[in-house]
Motif scaffolding. Structure first.
Motif, PDB file in Angstrom:
ATOM      1  N   VAL A 133       0.843  -1.201   0.000  1.00 55.29           N
ATOM      2  CA  VAL A 133       0.000   0.000   0.000  1.00 55.29           C
ATOM      3  C   VAL A 133       0.879   1.253   0.000  1.00 55.29           C
ATOM      4  O   VAL A 133       0.564   2.249  -0.640  1.00 55.29           O
ATOM      5  N   ALA A 134       2.011   1.167   0.709  1.00 54.53           N
ATOM      6  CA  ALA A 134       2.929   2.311   0.736  1.00 54.53           C
ATOM      7  C   ALA A 134       3.380   2.663  -0.685  1.00 54.53           C
ATOM      8  O   ALA A 134       3.487   3.843  -1.037  1.00 54.53           O
ATOM      9  N   ASP A 135       3.609   1.652  -1.516  1.00 55.84           N
ATOM     10  CA  ASP A 135       4.011   1.917  -2.910  1.00 55.84           C
ATOM     11  C   ASP A 135       2.935   2.723  -3.634  1.00 55.84           C
ATOM     12  O   ASP A 135       3.225   3.678  -4.353  1.00 55.84           O
ATOM     13  N   MET A 136       1.684   2.304  -3.426  1.00 55.20           N
ATOM     14  CA  MET A 136       0.561   2.999  -4.055  1.00 55.20           C
ATOM     15  C   MET A 136       0.485   4.457  -3.613  1.00 55.20           C
ATOM     16  O   MET A 136       0.311   5.376  -4.403  1.00 55.20           O
TER      17      MET A 136
ATOM     18  N   VAL B  26      10.387   1.172  15.579  1.00 57.63           N
ATOM     19  CA  VAL B  26       9.817   2.292  14.834  1.00 57.63           C
ATOM     20  C   VAL B  26      10.678   2.576  13.602  1.00 57.63           C
ATOM     21  O   VAL B  26      10.184   2.771  12.496  1.00 57.63           O
ATOM     22  N   TYR B  27      12.001   2.529  13.800  1.00 55.31           N
ATOM     23  CA  TYR B  27      12.910   2.862  12.687  1.00 55.31           C
ATOM     24  C   TYR B  27      12.768   1.889  11.520  1.00 55.31           C
ATOM     25  O   TYR B  27      13.047   2.225  10.386  1.00 55.31           O
ATOM     26  N   GLU B  28      12.330   0.680  11.841  1.00 50.56           N
ATOM     27  CA  GLU B  28      12.154  -0.311  10.784  1.00 50.56           C
ATOM     28  C   GLU B  28      11.225   0.214   9.681  1.00 50.56           C
ATOM     29  O   GLU B  28      11.354  -0.135   8.509  1.00 50.56           O
ATOM     30  N   PHE B  29      10.302   1.081  10.073  1.00 53.75           N
ATOM     31  CA  PHE B  29       9.307   1.570   9.101  1.00 53.75           C
ATOM     32  C   PHE B  29       9.895   2.574   8.099  1.00 53.75           C
ATOM     33  O   PHE B  29       9.241   2.930   7.127  1.00 53.75           O
ATOM     34  N   TYR B  30      11.115   3.022   8.344  1.00 60.11           N
ATOM     35  CA  TYR B  30      11.785   3.842   7.318  1.00 60.11           C
ATOM     36  C   TYR B  30      11.896   3.056   6.009  1.00 60.11           C
ATOM     37  O   TYR B  30      11.943   3.616   4.927  1.00 60.11           O
TER      38      TYR B  30
ATOM     39  N   HIS C  68       6.246   8.469  12.591  1.00 52.20           N
ATOM     40  CA  HIS C  68       5.958   9.269  13.796  1.00 52.20           C
ATOM     41  C   HIS C  68       5.334   8.372  14.846  1.00 52.20           C
ATOM     42  O   HIS C  68       4.218   7.894  14.666  1.00 52.20           O
ATOM     43  N   PRO C  69       6.062   8.135  15.960  1.00 50.72           N
ATOM     44  CA  PRO C  69       5.535   7.219  16.983  1.00 50.72           C
ATOM     45  C   PRO C  69       4.445   7.883  17.818  1.00 50.72           C
ATOM     46  O   PRO C  69       4.599   9.024  18.251  1.00 50.72           O
ATOM     47  N   ILE C  70       3.344   7.162  18.028  1.00 52.29           N
ATOM     48  CA  ILE C  70       2.296   7.656  18.932  1.00 52.29           C
ATOM     49  C   ILE C  70       1.761   6.472  19.740  1.00 52.29           C
ATOM     50  O   ILE C  70       2.013   5.322  19.415  1.00 52.29           O
TER      51      ILE C  70
END
Length: 445
Positions: free
Chosen positions: A108-111, A136-140, A148-150
């Motif tokens: 979905v991120a690609d889209m 969290v950094y893995e999501f880079y 953004h962590p929440i």
């Protein structure tokens, strides 16, 4: 005429159970304005108005997913992403730190990345920043910018996230501000003839409409010049998939309507004369009403109705009954097929547009109020009587008035409505809602 900023739209996309509804409820929290008497607002919280510092925006939940298999989740997330890309100014993409980066998220991120829309990647359920920061950094790796962590449940990190979300706003708003054209959203259920009306107004069929329910195409803005004036018609017709289930279609329709109405000054609610006015019409009308837009109810397919001299009155009464919360709306009877009374639509748009942006001088308003108070005594409670000191108009689109009183509690809804009716008697204000803000001022000030 004051420039009016359109409220930006922020759409939330994400897999099941990442905490979208928790975030939604936290952000909407106390801020959700549930207007009594407006249908369809409380049951399905698809959208909510959120204010942050001096900015406000509309938050849209693009869809719930019934998780039963990975394929379904991916296809439904793509669907969500499509709705978000199409309607939002900023996309809030939500992932879950405890589930980590999932294949569907990456796809979905690609889209989303291809859409070139601003995307805010929000990593939820980060209850301890130190503990989870590596995750969290893995999501880079998704390649859509900073995560953004929440923690929606603990309400941490939300302010920082909103700062990021709102930082994208001005860039999208400024272009529309200079636009002096009258913006009209054509709204209504599927297949009531919205596109046919626009085609007829344009006079050339440049929007292809087929008779199949759920015609595929995007919302298209149509610029029309008529009698030397410029109009933009914002269409909400066209739904993507024919095999969608009813609830999804309805959600999609509501999301489309919210985003079209948000950009418009005037909503033309198209009702099918043959089918009559329905609960679903009321739901769509409620969206325009909640947002303070001018409203015209266009009863389409009027050529298909057997008439006698009472037909118009009967239909009008029925509309007034079902849409009782917007007695101000103008009603016109038209036919897109024969073109009957379509020029009258422009005339009505011009009238309600003027009313929606009309200013009344403070002196005159106070005369009307004084007269109204003399005719009907304000309510009292336990020996204390309501006093109305002063009224002034503070803004337009919709016309908004502030009334200063001695005690807010005493200003019952019904008395505010009485004052509204007196103002309408004097100025008409047909087609536009009026907003009243009641402020307290102590006796000796």
């Amino acid at each position: 005429m004051g420039k009016r900023k359109t409220k930006p739209i922020v759409a939330v996309v994400g897999r099941p159970n990442v905490g979208k509804s928790t975030l939604f409820n936290v952000l909407a929290g106390e801020m959700i304005s549930i207007v009594k008497d407006t249908p369809g607002i409380t049951r399905d919280r698809i959208y909510a108005d959120v204010s942050w510092l001096d900015m406000s925006f509309t938050l849209i939940d693009t869809g719930g997913i019934e998780p039963d298999s990975k394929d379904v989740i991916l296809s439904q997330m793509r669907e969500q992403a499509e709705i978000a890309i199409e309607t939002a100014d900023v996309i809030l993409f939500m992932v879950d730190v405890k589930q980590g980066l999932v294949d569907a998220d990456a796809k979905v991120a690609d889209m989303l990345r291809k859409s070139k829309k601003p995307i805010v990647l929000v990593v939820n359920k980060v209850d301890h920043v130190e503990k989870y920061m590596a995750d969290v950094y893995e999501f880079y790796n998704m390649g859509i910018g900073d995560p953004h962590p929440i923690s929606a449940a603990n309400r941490t990190g939300i302010g920082d996230m909103l700062d990021v979300v709102t930082s994208y706003f001005n860039k999208t708003v400024s272009a529309e501000e200079e636009d002096e054209r009258i913006k009209v959203a054509i709204v209504g259920k599927p297949n009531v003839g919205k596109s046919s009306i626009i085609n007829r107004l344009v006079g050339e069929n440049r929007v292809i409409v087929s008779d199949i329910a759920g015609t595929t195409r995007d919302a298209i803005d149509t610029d029309i010049r008529y009698n030397g004036k410029d109009y933009v018609f914002i269409d909400t017709a066209g739904l993507r998939k024919k095999n969608k289930i009813k609830e999804e279609l309805e959600r999609y329709m509501i999301v489309r309507t919210v985003s079209a109405v948000e950009r418009a000054d005037i909503a033309v609610l198209v009702i099918d004369a043959v089918e009559g006015v329905t609960e679903q019409d009321a739901k769509i009308a409620g969206i325009a009403h909640e947002r303070g837009k001018a409203v015209i109810i266009a009863v389409n397919k009027w050529d298909a109705i057997e008439k006698d001299n009472k037909t118009v009155n009967k239909f009008t009464n029925k509309v007034r009954e079902v849409l009782s919360f917007m007695s101000y709306a103008e009603i016109i009877f038209i036919s897109a097929v024969t073109g009957q009374r379509l020029p009258k639509l422009y005339e009505t748009i011009d009238i309600v547009n003027e009313n929606h942006s009309m200013r009344v001088s403070t002196g005159v308003l106070n005369e009307i109020m004084a007269e109204a108070v003399a005719l009907q005594q304000p309510p009292s409670d336990k020996g204390k009587r309501l006093r109305l000191y002063y009224i002034t108009q503070v803004s337009v689109k919709p016309p908004t008035f502030v009334i200063f009183v001695n005690d807010k509690e005493l200003m019952h809804f019904s008395y505010t409505r009485y004052i509204e009716n007196k103002i309408r008697e004097a100025f008409g204000f047909r087609g536009t809602p009026l907003k009243f803000i009641i402020r307290e001022r102590k006796e000796n000030q």
